[in-house]
Design an enzyme around this catalytic site. Structure first.
Site, PDB file in Angstrom:
ATOM      1  N   THR A  39      41.403  96.480  24.692  1.00  0.00           N
ATOM      2  CA  THR A  39      40.439  95.078  24.963  1.00  0.00           C
ATOM      3  C   THR A  39      41.515  94.230  26.113  1.00  0.00           C
ATOM      4  O   THR A  39      40.841  93.639  26.826  1.00  0.00           O
ATOM      5  CB  THR A  39      40.816  93.848  23.519  1.00  0.00           C
ATOM      6  OG1 THR A  39      40.373  94.380  22.702  1.00  0.00           O
ATOM      7  CG2 THR A  39      40.245  92.790  23.784  1.00  0.00           C
TER       8      THR A  39
ATOM      9  N   GLN B  29      50.673 103.040  -0.748  1.00  0.00           N
ATOM     10  CA  GLN B  29      49.712 102.072  -0.073  1.00  0.00           C
ATOM     11  C   GLN B  29      50.267 100.730   0.113  1.00  0.00           C
ATOM     12  O   GLN B  29      49.200  99.875   0.547  1.00  0.00           O
ATOM     13  CB  GLN B  29      48.605 102.230  -0.803  1.00  0.00           C
ATOM     14  CG  GLN B  29      47.680 103.845  -1.018  1.00  0.00           C
ATOM     15  CD  GLN B  29      46.574 104.011  -2.334  1.00  0.00           C
ATOM     16  OE1 GLN B  29      46.210 102.739  -2.700  1.00  0.00           O
ATOM     17  NE2 GLN B  29      46.070 105.129  -2.416  1.00  0.00           N
TER      18      GLN B  29
HETATM   19  N1  ASP Z   1      38.953  98.454  20.169  1.00  0.00           N
HETATM   20  C1  ASP Z   1      40.205  98.164  20.918  1.00  0.00           C
HETATM   21  C2  ASP Z   1      40.981  99.558  21.327  1.00  0.00           C
HETATM   22  O1  ASP Z   1      41.962  98.973  19.840  1.00  0.00           O
HETATM   23  C3  ASP Z   1      40.651  96.594  20.360  1.00  0.00           C
HETATM   24  C4  ASP Z   1      41.335  96.371  21.058  1.00  0.00           C
HETATM   25  O2  ASP Z   1      42.089  96.583  22.112  1.00  0.00           O
HETATM   26  O3  ASP Z   1      42.115  95.183  20.353  1.00  0.00           O
HETATM   27  O4  ASP Z   1      41.067  99.830  22.241  1.00  0.00           O
END
Ligand code: ASP
Length: 336
Positions: free
Chosen positions: A13, A272
């Site tokens: 992200t 868990q």
């Molecule tokens: N889907 C993204 C990833 O893991 C989520 C993130 O980076 O926060 O690459």
């Protein structure tokens, strides 16, 4: 003299941009933005070099091959830099942070994974602070460990788990206090940081091995367990209840476990629960698993146990030695 930090940008992200299908990696964008940050001119900041991977990955697409690629990249640049930052998606960051310590044997410099929940391209984001904090830590503190540096915390990589889909403190290390708190000041808890290694860095190979994880659920059919344990599976992280318990009123379930361990499959019991440790002798429902040949994962996270199992099977060790080492603390991943 300014410290030198090598930044590996794998995706996630942090450097994504909006597309018609949602956020997706945007080649070239993040490196350009980081290199133009005015903060980098500060004396506290290191000199940086950024290596952007191709393709950039949403971390949901990462595999152990990508973990090994990162470890080799660090090994190849180890002597020329004082620290390393891995910009990574948050979804599987805890897995990569758990695997790297096993491959980076004899690590004597900081390796910090970070990313963000909101991309840098958004006006309000956590990307900028996470990058600046990671650079500050890498350049100014002597931490010979793989850590996850995110939000207000510096966590041991092989103790970390993602605990929030949308909070900015997205990670925790439930069985180990943070190695550092990021507040008005950056406070590193030196008593928790691993000692400097005796030997120099040796990157250990990670091969394609057949390991997996399976959670128990009330009523899990024995046939599901038996199918899961079929060859070529070599090792299994069994996510059991509480202190490591499983159903003992299902003889076929126990038989499926026993048949597999007799064939040499390594079955590791991890709880868990988010916090606490496995104690297989506490209940009859745990002792039965031990009798079937299941070993304790103590307080390892499932992420760390899976990465450790991959690493140990990559070493071509005898099964008994793999079982012994799974129950031994190798990189600060386990307390027993
Ligand atoms: N889907 C993204 C990833 O893991 C989520 C993130 O980076 O926060 O690459």
């Amino acid at each position: 003299m300014k410290k030198r930090v090598y930044i590996i940008y794998t995706g996630g992200t942090i450097g994504m941009q909006p597309t018609s299908e949602g956020y997706a990696p945007a080649p070239g964008y993040l490196a350009e933005q980081i290199l133009s940050m005015p903060e980098l001119k500060s004396e506290l900041m290191p000199e940086v070099e950024i290596h952007e991977y191709d393709p950039l990955l949403d971390s949901a697409n990462m595999t152990p091959e990508d973990w090994y690629k990162i470890a080799r990249d660090i090994g190849n640049h180890y002597n020329n830099y004082d620290g390393f930052i891995i910009l990574h998606g948050t979804d599987t960051m805890a897995y990569t942070a758990s695997a790297l310590p096993f491959m980076l044997e004899g690590l004597g410099k900081p390796v910090l994974l970070t990313g963000s929940q909101i991309p840098l391209c958004e006006v309000r984001n956590d990307a900028r602070a996470n990058i600046i904090t990671a650079l500050t830590v890498a350049a100014n503190f002597n931490i010979p460990e793989v850590c996850l540096c995110f939000g207000n915390q510096l966590l041991r990589g092989c103790r970390s788990v993602k605990v929030s889909t949308d909070g900015l403190d997205a990670f925790a290390s439930p069985n180990l206090p943070p190695l550092g708190d990021i507040g008005v000041e950056i406070r590193i808890h030196k008593n928790l940081v691993l000692p400097a290694p005796q030997s120099t860095l040796q990157v250990q190979e990670l091969k394609q091995v057949n390991v997996g994880a399976l959670p128990l659920w009330p009523g899990i059919p024995a046939q599901v367990v038996r199918n899961f344990l079929q060859p070529p599976l070599q090792g299994l992280i069994l996510r059991a209840y509480g202190v490591g318990n499983g159903p003992t009123n299902n003889a076929d379930f126990l038989a499926a476990l026993e048949e597999a361990t007799a064939r040499g499959v390594v079955i590791v019991d991890c709880t868990q629960c988010l916090r606490g440790s496995v104690h297989l002798g506490d209940y009859a429902t745990g002792s039965a698993l031990a009798r079937a040949g299941v070993i304790s994962g103590f307080d390892m996270t499932a992420e760390a146990a899976l990465a450790k199992l991959s690493y140990l099977f990559s070493q071509n060790l005898p099964v008994d030695e793999i079982k012994r080492l799974m129950q031994t603390d190798l990189r600060g991943e386990l307390t027993n």
